[in-house]
Design a protein around this motif. Sequence first.
Motif, PDB file in Angstrom:
ATOM      1  N   UNK A 210     -23.349 -27.022  -5.749  1.00 20.74           N
ATOM      2  CA  UNK A 210     -23.891 -28.312  -5.303  1.00 20.74           C
ATOM      3  C   UNK A 210     -25.410 -28.264  -5.249  1.00 20.74           C
ATOM      4  N   UNK A 211     -25.957 -27.165  -4.713  1.00 15.57           N
ATOM      5  CA  UNK A 211     -27.405 -27.041  -4.631  1.00 15.57           C
ATOM      6  C   UNK A 211     -28.037 -26.931  -6.024  1.00 15.57           C
ATOM      7  N   UNK A 212     -27.364 -26.227  -6.919  1.00 11.88           N
ATOM      8  CA  UNK A 212     -27.859 -26.094  -8.285  1.00 11.88           C
ATOM      9  C   UNK A 212     -27.892 -27.452  -8.981  1.00 11.88           C
ATOM     10  N   UNK A 213     -26.833 -28.214  -8.824  1.00 10.37           N
ATOM     11  CA  UNK A 213     -26.784 -29.564  -9.401  1.00 10.37           C
ATOM     12  C   UNK A 213     -27.862 -30.451  -8.780  1.00 10.37           C
ATOM     13  N   UNK A 214     -27.995 -30.353  -7.461  1.00  6.45           N
ATOM     14  CA  UNK A 214     -28.957 -31.192  -6.764  1.00  6.45           C
ATOM     15  C   UNK A 214     -30.393 -30.863  -7.149  1.00  6.45           C
ATOM     16  N   UNK A 215     -30.713 -29.587  -7.233  1.00  7.13           N
ATOM     17  CA  UNK A 215     -32.065 -29.191  -7.620  1.00  7.13           C
ATOM     18  C   UNK A 215     -32.389 -29.660  -9.040  1.00  7.13           C
ATOM     19  N   UNK A 216     -31.406 -29.546  -9.907  1.00  7.69           N
ATOM     20  CA  UNK A 216     -31.628 -30.002 -11.277  1.00  7.69           C
ATOM     21  C   UNK A 216     -31.860 -31.504 -11.303  1.00  7.69           C
ATOM     22  N   UNK A 217     -31.092 -32.254 -10.513  1.00  9.22           N
ATOM     23  CA  UNK A 217     -31.266 -33.712 -10.426  1.00  9.22           C
ATOM     24  C   UNK A 217     -32.651 -34.069  -9.893  1.00  9.22           C
ATOM     25  N   UNK A 218     -33.128 -33.313  -8.885  1.00 12.73           N
ATOM     26  CA  UNK A 218     -34.422 -33.614  -8.287  1.00 12.73           C
ATOM     27  C   UNK A 218     -35.590 -33.192  -9.184  1.00 12.73           C
ATOM     28  N   UNK A 219     -35.474 -32.016  -9.813  1.00 16.48           N
ATOM     29  CA  UNK A 219     -36.630 -31.423 -10.480  1.00 16.48           C
ATOM     30  C   UNK A 219     -36.604 -31.515 -11.994  1.00 16.48           C
ATOM     31  N   UNK A 220     -35.429 -31.476 -12.590  1.00 15.22           N
ATOM     32  CA  UNK A 220     -35.313 -31.522 -14.046  1.00 15.22           C
ATOM     33  C   UNK A 220     -34.156 -32.429 -14.459  1.00 15.22           C
ATOM     34  N   UNK A 221     -34.256 -33.729 -14.158  1.00 14.93           N
ATOM     35  CA  UNK A 221     -33.155 -34.639 -14.518  1.00 14.93           C
ATOM     36  C   UNK A 221     -32.880 -34.662 -16.014  1.00 14.93           C
ATOM     37  N   UNK A 222     -33.859 -34.280 -16.817  1.00 10.08           N
ATOM     38  CA  UNK A 222     -33.638 -34.248 -18.264  1.00 10.08           C
ATOM     39  C   UNK A 222     -32.537 -33.261 -18.643  1.00 10.08           C
ATOM     40  N   UNK A 223     -32.405 -32.176 -17.864  1.00 10.43           N
ATOM     41  CA  UNK A 223     -31.353 -31.204 -18.153  1.00 10.43           C
ATOM     42  C   UNK A 223     -29.972 -31.797 -17.895  1.00 10.43           C
ATOM     43  N   UNK A 224     -29.869 -32.603 -16.844  1.00 12.60           N
ATOM     44  CA  UNK A 224     -28.577 -33.233 -16.553  1.00 12.60           C
ATOM     45  C   UNK A 224     -28.196 -34.235 -17.617  1.00 12.60           C
ATOM     46  N   UNK A 225     -29.183 -34.910 -18.190  1.00 16.17           N
ATOM     47  CA  UNK A 225     -28.887 -35.913 -19.219  1.00 16.17           C
ATOM     48  C   UNK A 225     -28.306 -35.272 -20.473  1.00 16.17           C
ATOM     49  N   UNK A 226     -28.465 -33.954 -20.608  1.00 16.77           N
ATOM     50  CA  UNK A 226     -27.950 -33.242 -21.775  1.00 16.77           C
ATOM     51  C   UNK A 226     -26.550 -32.676 -21.539  1.00 16.77           C
ATOM     52  N   UNK A 227     -26.021 -32.870 -20.348  1.00 22.00           N
ATOM     53  CA  UNK A 227     -24.726 -32.298 -19.983  1.00 22.00           C
ATOM     54  C   UNK A 227     -23.701 -33.393 -19.721  1.00 22.00           C
ATOM     55  N   UNK A 228     -22.455 -33.049 -19.940  1.00 19.16           N
ATOM     56  CA  UNK A 228     -21.340 -33.896 -19.525  1.00 19.16           C
ATOM     57  C   UNK A 228     -20.692 -33.208 -18.334  1.00 19.16           C
ATOM     58  N   UNK A 229     -20.866 -33.771 -17.133  1.00 19.02           N
ATOM     59  CA  UNK A 229     -20.360 -33.137 -15.917  1.00 19.02           C
ATOM     60  C   UNK A 229     -18.872 -33.400 -15.755  1.00 19.02           C
ATOM     61  N   UNK A 230     -18.151 -32.378 -15.302  1.00 17.56           N
ATOM     62  CA  UNK A 230     -16.741 -32.579 -14.996  1.00 17.56           C
ATOM     63  C   UNK A 230     -16.620 -33.290 -13.645  1.00 17.56           C
ATOM     64  N   UNK A 231     -15.393 -33.631 -13.280  1.00 20.10           N
ATOM     65  CA  UNK A 231     -15.169 -34.432 -12.066  1.00 20.10           C
ATOM     66  C   UNK A 231     -15.663 -33.696 -10.823  1.00 20.10           C
ATOM     67  N   UNK A 232     -15.447 -32.384 -10.758  1.00 21.45           N
ATOM     68  CA  UNK A 232     -15.882 -31.601  -9.597  1.00 21.45           C
ATOM     69  C   UNK A 232     -17.401 -31.627  -9.470  1.00 21.45           C
ATOM     70  N   UNK A 233     -18.096 -31.431 -10.577  1.00 16.16           N
ATOM     71  CA  UNK A 233     -19.557 -31.416 -10.542  1.00 16.16           C
ATOM     72  C   UNK A 233     -20.112 -32.789 -10.192  1.00 16.16           C
ATOM     73  N   UNK A 234     -19.513 -33.842 -10.714  1.00 13.03           N
ATOM     74  CA  UNK A 234     -19.975 -35.196 -10.391  1.00 13.03           C
ATOM     75  C   UNK A 234     -19.819 -35.471  -8.902  1.00 13.03           C
ATOM     76  N   UNK A 235     -18.681 -35.037  -8.339  1.00 12.19           N
ATOM     77  CA  UNK A 235     -18.441 -35.254  -6.907  1.00 12.19           C
ATOM     78  C   UNK A 235     -19.448 -34.482  -6.065  1.00 12.19           C
ATOM     79  N   UNK A 236     -19.741 -33.237  -6.455  1.00  8.27           N
ATOM     80  CA  UNK A 236     -20.712 -32.432  -5.709  1.00  8.27           C
ATOM     81  C   UNK A 236     -22.117 -33.026  -5.816  1.00  8.27           C
TER      82      UNK A 236
END
Length: 262
Positions: A210-236
């Motif tokens: 959850x913290x890894x996902x959150x930090x990426x969202x806060x600091x490097x949202x471009x990395x998230x845009x390159x990924x397809x998150x599964x249901x667990x990751x989206x929920x976290x």
Amino acid sequence: MRIDVVSLFPDFVRQCAAVGVVGRAQQRELLQVETWNPRDYSSDRHRSVDSSSYGGGPGMVMMIEPLRAALAAMRDAAPEPAHVIYLSPQGARLTQGRVEALAKLPRIALLCGRYEGVDERLLAHEVDEELSIGDYVLSGGELAAAVIIDAVGRLQDGALNDAQSAEQDSFSDGLLDCPHYARPVQDALGTVPAVLLSGDHAAIARWRLKQSLGRTWLRRPDLLSQRVLDAKSRALLDEFRREHASQGQAREEPSRQDDAVE
């Protein structure tokens, strides 16, 4: 793995590669770093390696012959074919994925430019790839070479005391790393999150993701845009966003009360 570096400052490269994880990898014979100075292959008494640029303009350009001779000697020094990389701000951006691919090769060679760069004809015929460590200009390629040596060297099997260290690094799975804490548990700067002290490995793994996902969202949202998150990751990630929003509101409340008092 073997890394050859063609550089006008071989001592700098050797010193950078002699310490820390990379130094230990060499001591364990997991990694071999060799250097080649183009001045040793110059044909004139001044050991010249550069000349003025055709067409005019400031700065000098590294000449073909000393570099070509250094690269030929480098190739002849070991039987494995060398994948030659020119370090340049015009190259493709270095990523963890590219580092991991390079770490699997038996041998790479790093060509360090200086001055205004290297004669384009040599690059076209002697170089397999150009890489950049960022959108900025350095005085030469040696610092970039040290970065690649460290990034690639630490991935050699046995270089790290704990192999999982590399697996959990930032970018290893396309996300930034989670926060880490050391002793003491309590300090004037804060307290270690309780979940990390719980001994519940599943809960710790969930918190870290959850913290890894959150930090990426806060600091490097471009990395998230390159990924397809599964249901667990989206929920976290949604859970992290809610917590982040509530923490932001909590920080605003005291300032609002202070304004009202004034």
